[in-house]
Design an enzyme around this catalytic site. Structure first.
Site, PDB file in Angstrom:
ATOM      1  N   ASP A  79       4.119   0.189   4.391  1.00 37.68           N
ATOM      2  CA  ASP A  79       2.835  -0.340   4.874  1.00 37.68           C
ATOM      3  C   ASP A  79       2.390  -1.381   3.857  1.00 37.68           C
ATOM      4  OD1 ASP A  79       0.364  -0.969   5.841  1.00 37.68           O
ATOM      5  OD2 ASP A  79      -0.491   1.049   5.694  1.00 37.68           O
TER       6      ASP A  79
ATOM      7  N   LYS B  68       1.407   9.883  10.738  1.00 31.10           N
ATOM      8  CA  LYS B  68       1.369   9.467   9.334  1.00 31.10           C
ATOM      9  C   LYS B  68       0.101  10.051   8.730  1.00 31.10           C
ATOM     10  CE  LYS B  68       0.016   5.265   7.826  1.00 31.10           C
ATOM     11  NZ  LYS B  68      -0.048   3.883   7.293  1.00 31.10           N
TER      12      LYS B  68
ATOM     13  N   GLU C  13       4.660  -1.968   8.468  1.00 31.27           N
ATOM     14  CA  GLU C  13       3.278  -1.988   8.981  1.00 31.27           C
ATOM     15  C   GLU C  13       2.504  -3.139   8.333  1.00 31.27           C
ATOM     16  OE1 GLU C  13       1.510   1.889   8.722  1.00 31.27           O
ATOM     17  OE2 GLU C  13      -0.541   1.113   8.658  1.00 31.27           O
TER      18      GLU C  13
ATOM     19  N   GLU D  49      -3.463   9.277  -1.164  1.00 37.00           N
ATOM     20  CA  GLU D  49      -2.790   9.995  -0.083  1.00 37.00           C
ATOM     21  C   GLU D  49      -1.719  10.938  -0.608  1.00 37.00           C
ATOM     22  OE1 GLU D  49      -1.635   7.511   3.179  1.00 37.00           O
ATOM     23  OE2 GLU D  49      -3.670   6.765   3.459  1.00 37.00           O
TER      24      GLU D  49
ATOM     25  N   LYS E  29      -5.751   5.291  15.094  1.00 40.25           N
ATOM     26  CA  LYS E  29      -6.688   5.993  14.204  1.00 40.25           C
ATOM     27  C   LYS E  29      -7.985   6.238  14.979  1.00 40.25           C
ATOM     28  CE  LYS E  29      -5.294   3.970   9.721  1.00 40.25           C
ATOM     29  NZ  LYS E  29      -5.481   2.772   8.864  1.00 40.25           N
TER      30      LYS E  29
ATOM     31  N   GLN F 174       0.796  -1.231   0.000  1.00 40.30           N
ATOM     32  CA  GLN F 174       0.000   0.000   0.000  1.00 40.30           C
ATOM     33  C   GLN F 174       0.831   1.284   0.000  1.00 40.30           C
ATOM     34  OE1 GLN F 174      -3.895   0.172   2.209  1.00 40.30           O
ATOM     35  NE2 GLN F 174      -2.751   1.653   3.376  1.00 40.30           N
TER      36      GLN F 174
ATOM     37  N   ARG G 283      -6.578   8.799   7.618  1.00 38.87           N
ATOM     38  CA  ARG G 283      -7.132   7.761   6.764  1.00 38.87           C
ATOM     39  C   ARG G 283      -6.883   8.125   5.305  1.00 38.87           C
ATOM     40  NH1 ARG G 283      -9.764   3.704   9.741  1.00 38.87           N
ATOM     41  NH2 ARG G 283      -9.150   2.633   7.832  1.00 38.87           N
ATOM     42  N   SER G 284      -7.103   7.164   4.414  1.00 44.08           N
ATOM     43  CA  SER G 284      -6.935   7.470   2.990  1.00 44.08           C
ATOM     44  C   SER G 284      -8.035   8.412   2.512  1.00 44.08           C
ATOM     45  CB  SER G 284      -6.915   6.183   2.183  1.00 44.08           C
ATOM     46  OG  SER G 284      -8.023   5.368   2.514  1.00 44.08           O
TER      47      SER G 284
ATOM     48  N   ASP H  38      -1.673  -2.041  12.342  1.00 43.18           N
ATOM     49  CA  ASP H  38      -2.783  -1.144  11.986  1.00 43.18           C
ATOM     50  C   ASP H  38      -4.075  -1.968  11.987  1.00 43.18           C
ATOM     51  OD1 ASP H  38      -4.640   0.520  10.787  1.00 43.18           O
ATOM     52  OD2 ASP H  38      -3.626   0.661   8.858  1.00 43.18           O
TER      53      ASP H  38
HETATM   54  P1  PGA Z   1      -6.797   3.424   5.074  1.00 44.22           P
HETATM   55  O1  PGA Z   1      -5.225   3.459   4.880  1.00 44.22           O
HETATM   56  O2  PGA Z   1      -7.200   4.724   5.657  1.00 44.22           O
HETATM   57  O3  PGA Z   1      -7.335   3.178   3.690  1.00 44.22           O
HETATM   58  O4  PGA Z   1      -7.075   2.274   6.015  1.00 44.22           O
HETATM   59  C1  PGA Z   1      -4.337   3.936   5.835  1.00 44.22           C
HETATM   60  C2  PGA Z   1      -3.449   2.846   6.372  1.00 44.22           C
HETATM   61  O5  PGA Z   1      -3.592   1.670   5.999  1.00 44.22           O
HETATM   62  O6  PGA Z   1      -2.573   3.106   7.192  1.00 44.22           O
HETATM   63 ZN    ZN Z   2      -2.037   0.721   7.318  1.00 44.85          ZN
END
Ligand code: PGA
Ligand code: ZN
Length: 432
Positions: free
Chosen positions: A245, A391, A288, A208, A340, A165, A369-370, A315
């Site tokens: 990640d 992050k 991650e 992102e 988060k 990711q 978040r994304s 995560d």
């Molecule tokens: P997400 O990605 O907000 O799509 O979960 C962020 C992450 O995985 O750290």
């Molecule tokens: Zn993550």
């Protein structure tokens, strides 16, 4: 603390996040006239153990509408907290949880609950004519977080350009937050130039703000960032290190991991061997979600193999959930926790998990978040909670820079604010 203003009005509406997907917005007004407004974020690589995000289904917005969550704020949560002292955040969060009545907030929606919890915190800061980060200090000194900055994106954030990711940079040698951001900016630019030199049409920004080049292997994504690092003129490893990640929950197919970009399927050991080889080749300081959230055996193996040498960050694994963290800590799984707020659902619930992690000897990384918004309260949480790391994506796209800009503002405070630096990283590897 004294009376800090009673909650008089709670009002929600449907807004859009940075992907154009509906999300809950909320304003809390206090008896003093002070107000706090928030727009909650939303993930794409959402773990199954996160607090429940309520979506309407049906035709509107492809089923992604949040009109029910909005109604739940206006008709249920608002009345439940009306008249409550906004200075008592814990009591307020308790009332919100009680109104929902489920452990994962699936009755009213974590997106509804978090909106009220955060908007009340922000209203209280306005009422006291202070900043959210100052409210959270509780007698401690503020701490500027070490940023983890997205450079190359894949997975669910970049149309599957590669499987992993994010490949990020961690400016471990920077002496201030502002310097850390400038160094990250340099690496992003140099990586974009490296893409151009390889004739990779990579300049499209992913969710992102990172580069989203289509590559033949996951290894190439790291290679590209390493090349950007070299081109930037900064010292790989001592100035700027690399973080990954994997978001491996997204790759999980019936007990193994599918690497679509490479046309192969591996088991946890195979995936970990691949990641280990990245750590052997480049100055990787943080990994991650190297395996899926419910692959506890894989996580044990990851903790044995990678834990001693890198920050091993959970995560999807922990999902900012106290029970999941307790289980992981009891088994010595990972050494850092991603924090988060919308995985948890309330302000105090989130800070409790952060404190729990700290007590158990885990490093903590506050994360966006994304699907983000123009809000910047996340930066205040990171500084006020002394999380050590943050992050929020790359150095482009306003929903990302809103958070960096807020941190730059806080650091510019007369007298300055201490910077966490590399000591904030989890694991025992710290001399890269
Ligand atoms: P997400 O990605 O907000 O799509 O979960 C962020 C992450 O995985 O750290
Ligand atoms: Zn993550």
């Amino acid at each position: 603390m004294g009376t800090t203003g009673l909650i008089e009005r709670v009002f929600a509406w449907e807004a859009l996040d940075s992907r154009g997907t509906p999300t809950v917005a909320c304003e809390v007004s206090l008896s003093s006239g002070a107000t706090g407004t928030v727009i909650v974020p939303s993930g794409a690589s959402t773990g199954r153990h996160e607090a429940h995000e309520l979506r309407d289904g049906g035709q509107r917005y492809g089923g992604r509408g949040v009109q029910q969550a909005v109604r739940n704020v206006n008709d249920v949560l608002g009345p439940a907290v009306k008249g409550h002292d906004a200075g008592d955040q814990r009591g307020l969060d308790g009332l919100l949880r009680e109104a929902d009545g489920t452990a994962n907030l699936s009755a009213l929606g974590a997106n509804a609950v978090l909106a009220v919890s955060l908007a009340a915190l922000i209203a209280r800061a306005h009422h006291e004519s202070t900043d959210v980060w100052r409210l959270l200090l509780d007698g401690r000194d503020p701490l500027m977080p070490l940023p983890m900055v997205n450079i190359v994106s894949g997975g669910a954030h970049a149309g599957g350009a590669v499987d992993i990711q994010d490949v990020l940079v961690v400016p471990v040698g920077a002496s201030s937050f502002a310097e850390a951001i400038e160094w990250s900016w340099r690496v992003r630019l140099a990586t974009a130039q490296a893409c151009e030199a390889r004739r990779l049409p990579a300049t499209l920004a992913a969710d992102e703000g990172g580069l989203g080049p289509r590559l033949d292997s996951n290894r190439q994504a790291l290679e590209l960032v390493a090349e950007g690092l070299e081109r930037s003129g900064l010292q790989p490893g001592s100035d700027v290190a690399i973080a990954v990640d994997v978001a491996a929950t997204q790759l999980w197919r019936d007990g193994s991991y599918r690497l679509e970009a490479e046309g192969r399927t591996v088991d946890a050991s195979g995936l970990l061997a691949e990641i280990e080889s990245w750590c052997d080749t480049w100055p990787v300081v943080s990994v991650e979600d190297p395996v899926a959230d419910d692959d506890w055996d894989g996580w044990s193996e990851a903790s044995r193999r990678l834990g001693p040498r890198v920050q091993l960050l959970g995560d999807d694994l922990f999902a900012t959930n106290a029970g999941r963290l307790s289980r992981g800590a009891a088994d010595g799984i990972a050494n850092a926790v991603l924090i988060k707020p919308n995985q948890n659902g309330t302000v105090t619930g989130t800070s409790d998990v952060l404190e729990q992690a700290r007590t158990a000897g885990y490093a903590t990384v506050v994360s966006a978040r994304s699907g983000e918004t123009e809000d910047s309260w996340l930066s205040d949480l990171a500084v006020g909670w002394r999380a050590g790391q943050i992050k929020v994506g790359s150095t482009t796209r306003s929903e990302r820079t809103a958070k960096w800009n807020r941190l730059l503002r806080i650091e510019a405070e007369p007298g300055g604010v201490a910077f966490a630096g590399r000591q904030a990283l989890g694991g025992s590897h710290v001399d890269v």
